[in-house]
Design a protein around this motif. Structure first.
Motif, mmCIF file in Angstrom:
data_model
loop_
_atom_site.group_PDB
_atom_site.id
_atom_site.type_symbol
_atom_site.label_atom_id
_atom_site.label_comp_id
_atom_site.label_asym_id
_atom_site.label_seq_id
_atom_site.Cartn_x
_atom_site.Cartn_y
_atom_site.Cartn_z
ATOM 1 N N TYR A 249 -48.887 -16.132 30.825
ATOM 2 C CA TYR A 249 -49.248 -17.452 30.289
ATOM 3 C C TYR A 249 -50.746 -17.714 30.441
ATOM 4 C CZ TYR A 249 -44.302 -18.651 29.874
ATOM 5 O OH TYR A 249 -42.978 -18.678 29.506
ATOM 6 N N LEU A 250 -51.332 -17.206 31.506
ATOM 7 C CA LEU A 250 -52.779 -17.359 31.686
ATOM 8 C C LEU A 250 -53.540 -16.622 30.588
ATOM 9 C CD1 LEU A 250 -54.751 -18.659 33.781
ATOM 10 C CD2 LEU A 250 -54.932 -16.390 34.821
ATOM 11 N N GLU A 251 -53.044 -15.451 30.201
ATOM 12 C CA GLU A 251 -53.675 -14.699 29.123
ATOM 13 C C GLU A 251 -53.456 -15.379 27.776
ATOM 14 O OE1 GLU A 251 -55.703 -12.486 29.644
ATOM 15 O OE2 GLU A 251 -55.225 -11.501 31.533
ATOM 16 N N GLU A 252 -52.323 -16.025 27.599
ATOM 17 C CA GLU A 252 -52.116 -16.803 26.372
ATOM 18 C C GLU A 252 -53.172 -17.897 26.266
ATOM 19 O OE1 GLU A 252 -48.228 -18.405 25.843
ATOM 20 O OE2 GLU A 252 -47.195 -16.484 26.156
ATOM 21 N N GLU A 253 -53.465 -18.538 27.374
ATOM 22 C CA GLU A 253 -54.489 -19.575 27.379
ATOM 23 C C GLU A 253 -55.866 -18.979 27.136
ATOM 24 O OE1 GLU A 253 -55.784 -23.227 27.080
ATOM 25 O OE2 GLU A 253 -53.664 -22.738 27.439
ATOM 26 N N ALA A 254 -56.111 -17.763 27.647
ATOM 27 C CA ALA A 254 -57.389 -17.097 27.404
ATOM 28 C C ALA A 254 -57.566 -16.788 25.921
ATOM 29 C CB ALA A 254 -57.471 -15.807 28.226
ATOM 30 N N VAL A 255 -56.486 -16.346 25.258
ATOM 31 C CA VAL A 255 -56.541 -16.089 23.816
ATOM 32 C C VAL A 255 -56.910 -17.370 23.072
ATOM 33 C CG1 VAL A 255 -55.173 -15.475 21.794
ATOM 34 C CG2 VAL A 255 -54.941 -14.136 23.889
ATOM 35 N N HIS A 256 -56.294 -18.474 23.479
ATOM 36 C CA HIS A 256 -56.602 -19.759 22.831
ATOM 37 C C HIS A 256 -58.064 -20.153 23.058
ATOM 38 C CE1 HIS A 256 -56.151 -23.886 21.462
ATOM 39 N NE2 HIS A 256 -56.672 -24.305 22.606
ATOM 40 N N SER A 257 -58.577 -19.943 24.274
ATOM 41 C CA SER A 257 -59.962 -20.311 24.588
ATOM 42 C C SER A 257 -60.953 -19.504 23.756
ATOM 43 C CB SER A 257 -60.234 -20.096 26.078
ATOM 44 O OG SER A 257 -59.422 -20.934 26.874
ATOM 45 N N TYR A 258 -60.697 -18.209 23.621
ATOM 46 C CA TYR A 258 -61.607 -17.381 22.816
ATOM 47 C C TYR A 258 -61.468 -17.693 21.321
ATOM 48 C CZ TYR A 258 -63.031 -14.656 26.839
ATOM 49 O OH TYR A 258 -63.580 -14.267 28.045
ATOM 50 N N THR A 259 -60.307 -18.157 20.904
ATOM 51 C CA THR A 259 -60.156 -18.586 19.510
ATOM 52 C C THR A 259 -61.035 -19.801 19.233
ATOM 53 O OG1 THR A 259 -57.883 -17.748 19.413
ATOM 54 C CG2 THR A 259 -58.514 -19.382 17.772
ATOM 55 N N GLU A 260 -61.082 -20.747 20.189
ATOM 56 C CA GLU A 260 -61.960 -21.903 20.060
ATOM 57 C C GLU A 260 -63.431 -21.476 20.063
ATOM 58 O OE1 GLU A 260 -60.980 -25.154 19.548
ATOM 59 O OE2 GLU A 260 -59.060 -24.148 19.217
ATOM 60 N N TYR A 261 -63.750 -20.485 20.861
ATOM 61 C CA TYR A 261 -65.112 -19.930 20.903
ATOM 62 C C TYR A 261 -65.492 -19.389 19.527
ATOM 63 C CZ TYR A 261 -69.032 -17.643 23.407
ATOM 64 O OH TYR A 261 -70.275 -17.265 23.876
ATOM 65 N N LEU A 262 -64.569 -18.661 18.899
ATOM 66 C CA LEU A 262 -64.834 -18.105 17.572
ATOM 67 C C LEU A 262 -65.017 -19.199 16.526
ATOM 68 C CD1 LEU A 262 -62.374 -15.052 17.464
ATOM 69 C CD2 LEU A 262 -64.866 -14.975 17.402
ATOM 70 N N LYS A 263 -64.234 -20.253 16.643
ATOM 71 C CA LYS A 263 -64.365 -21.354 15.677
ATOM 72 C C LYS A 263 -65.753 -21.979 15.738
ATOM 73 C CE LYS A 263 -59.473 -22.680 15.501
ATOM 74 N NZ LYS A 263 -58.492 -23.761 15.832
ATOM 75 N N ASP A 264 -66.271 -22.174 16.937
ATOM 76 C CA ASP A 264 -67.612 -22.754 17.078
ATOM 77 C C ASP A 264 -68.694 -21.797 16.598
ATOM 78 O OD1 ASP A 264 -66.543 -25.056 18.002
ATOM 79 O OD2 ASP A 264 -67.159 -24.827 20.091
ATOM 80 N N LEU A 265 -68.475 -20.489 16.765
ATOM 81 C CA LEU A 265 -69.432 -19.511 16.251
ATOM 82 C C LEU A 265 -69.441 -19.518 14.725
ATOM 83 C CD1 LEU A 265 -68.800 -16.520 18.702
ATOM 84 C CD2 LEU A 265 -70.978 -17.693 18.377
ATOM 85 N N GLU A 266 -68.276 -19.578 14.151
ATOM 86 C CA GLU A 266 -68.176 -19.574 12.689
ATOM 87 C C GLU A 266 -68.724 -20.871 12.086
ATOM 88 O OE1 GLU A 266 -64.053 -18.951 12.139
ATOM 89 O OE2 GLU A 266 -64.120 -16.777 12.524
ATOM 90 N N ALA A 267 -68.575 -21.981 12.814
ATOM 91 C CA ALA A 267 -69.054 -23.265 12.314
ATOM 92 C C ALA A 267 -70.543 -23.463 12.555
ATOM 93 C CB ALA A 267 -68.268 -24.402 12.958
#
Length: 332
Positions: A249-267
């Motif tokens: 579950y901690l890794e699931e949260e890490a995947v979500h955090s890096y997804t948010e990181y990618l969104k800010d990079l793309e934006a």
């Protein structure tokens, strides 16, 4: 009194022969080296080595040989390591483009291309009580994370990786001790968990090139690591299936955090800077890779760690043992 006189006589008789200032070759010719070596072995071996070194260096100096020591790229004197134990420095490695390999923490054969096609949305639905406890424990950590870091993704990644690298090391260590204690195989799980820990540590080394932690962030890491290591150690001893589910579950949260990181990079909220050199070599990225590429492969790694830990927990839930279930070695 007679014994002291006998000792003095013996010393007068043998002293000149054992301690005479005579070349080693002369003693060898008389067959006296073994006797002397039993009395002064270290001193004689050091003296012989020094004389041999001087003799080897003499012809080179006589013929005008250069005694200049090699220098590093920055012009400073490069010192070689001479080891009594016979350990020599490995030969220089080069990359495919012919440039010198600069990393000591990993070698070319440790690198890989991340599988970014893995499903990022996988989720294990908690049903059993230990699963629910692990799930809500992870969710309870999200709120302070959001308050503390907000959109500072690089700083969050630094803290996340210092924590994420702990479970694999603790689990691998405990499985190692168990294997020794019970005289049994581990099914490759010791290596798999240590690989995970090292991979998480490489994430940290990568993001250190992106952002530097402030002093209070270092203090937070120190406290978090101390608490988390001991807590996970006890949890793994008590229930490995709970411990692995928690990490899943901690890794699931890490995947979500890096997804948010990618969104800010793309934006364009965060500048998409060039990828650090260590990331380009470790993940075999193209030379013109950007930070977005780095975050993408790191997220893929976290998704693989998610799957491995949920799989490990499932093994325990199904009543099986690690030694009877092959570990997914090299699963990236």
């Amino acid at each position: 009194m007679s014994s002291r006189m006998a000792g003095a006589a013996l010393l007068r008789h043998l002293g000149p022969r054992l301690f005479a200032a005579e070349p080693v070759s002369g003693l060898a010719g008389r067959g006296l080296v073994p006797a002397a070596a039993r009395i002064l072995p270290v001193r004689m071996s050091n003296t012989a080595a020094e004389e041999a070194a001087r003799e080897a260096a003499a012809p080179e100096q006589q013929h005008g040989g250069s005694t200049e020591k090699p220098k590093a790229a920055d012009g400073q004197e490069k010192k070689g390591i001479v080891s009594y134990w016979g350990i020599i420095q490995p030969p220089k490695l080069v990359k495919e483009d012919g440039t010198e390999w600069r990393w000591f923490c990993f070698r070319p054969w440790d690198t890989y291309r991340a599988d970014t096609s893995i499903d990022m949305k996988k989720h294990h639905e908690p049903r059993a009580l230990p699963d629910k406890l692990a799930y809500w424990l992870v969710k309870s950590l999200v709120v302070p994370k959001q308050l503390f870091f907000q959109r500072r993704h690089a700083s969050h990644a630094l803290l996340l990786e210092t924590v994420a690298a702990v479970p694999g090391m603790v689990g691998g260590m405990l499985l190692h001790l168990r294997s020794l204690r019970r005289f049994e195989h581990s099914g490759g799980w010791i290596r798999a968990l240590l690989e995970e820990a090292e991979n998480e540590r490489m994430h940290l080394m990568t993001f250190l090139e992106v952002a530097q932690p402030k002093w209070w962030e270092r203090a937070l890491v120190l406290a978090a690591q101390g608490v988390y290591f001991n807590a996970y150690f006890v949890a793994y001893l008590a229930s490995p299936k709970f411990a692995h589910r928690f990490v899943g579950y901690l890794e699931e949260e890490a995947v979500h955090s890096y997804t948010e990181y990618l969104k800010d990079l793309e934006a364009g909220v965060i500048e998409n800077t060039p990828a650090p050199a260590i990331a380009i070599d470790y993940w075999r990225l193209p030379a013109d890779a950007r930070l977005k590429d780095v975050v993408t492969v790191v997220r893929a790694d976290e998704a693989h760690h998610r799957d491995v830990n949920h799989f490990a927990s499932d093994i325990h839930y199904q009543g099986m043992k690690f030694k009877d279930t092959p570990a997914p070695l090299g699963y990236h």
